[in-house]
Design an enzyme around this catalytic site. Structure first.
Site: not given
Ligand code: UDP
Ligand code: MG
Length: 140
Positions: A11, A51, A87, A114, A117, A128
């Site tokens: 990212k 997204y 993951r 973070n 992805h 994806e």
């Molecule tokens: N995100 C955020 N606030 C939250 C949860 C998620 O800004 O409370 C963002 C974060 O960048 C995250 C992305 O949205 O990686 C997608 O969320 P997801 O729950 O799918 O998390 P991931 O699969 O990336 O761990």
């Molecule tokens: Mg996710």
């Protein structure tokens, strides 16, 4: 376990801090092979489509702004159980909850910014990957 492919994105917070190599080393050390990779700058609309599943969440707009705020590195990782393995290497979404040694524990700045992805299931991985790559770009 079968060989899988998963979509990874480094990212904008991470490309900005020149962390692509360090993050790629984490993948390779875990046995994941980077079988396709390119650096691109998403528009907010392209990030929004990627997204889309989060469109109703309160963080959606901010997330799309962030993903379009600088270059990203999109990549396909391949390996045994690659979806779950990636993951694991990534760590929990919120770096406060990420296990030591994971990418997010070491590099993430916040729950939003973070660093990486990763696809969460075989169906999403397939969709994806095809969002960013043509079949002939996946060289194995
Ligand atoms: N995100 C955020 N606030 C939250 C949860 C998620 O800004 O409370 C963002 C974060 O960048 C995250 C992305 O949205 O990686 C997608 O969320 P997801 O729950 O799918 O998390 P991931 O699969 O990336 O761990
Ligand atoms: Mg996710």
């Amino acid at each position: 376990m079968a060989t899988e492919r998963t979509l990874s994105i480094i990212k904008p917070d991470a490309t900005k801090r020149n962390l692509t190599g360090k993050i790629n080393a984490k993948f390779e050390d875990a046995g994941l092979r980077i079988v396709a990779q390119k650096r691109i700058h998403l528009t907010k609309a392209q990030a929004g489509k990627f997204y889309e599943v989060h469109a109703s969440r309160p963080f959606y707009d901010e997330l799309c702004e962030f993903m379009a705020s600088g270059p990203v590195v999109v990549q396909v990782l391949e390996g045994e159980g690659a979806i779950a393995k990636n993951r694991e290497v990534m760590g929990a979404t919120n770096p406060k909850d990420s296990a030591a040694g994971t990418i997010r524990a070491e590099f993430a700045e916040s729950v939003g910014e973070n660093s990486v992805h990763g696809s969460d299931a075989p169906e999403t991985a397939k969709d994806e990957i095809s969002y960013f790559f043509a079949g002939m770009e996946l060289v194995g």
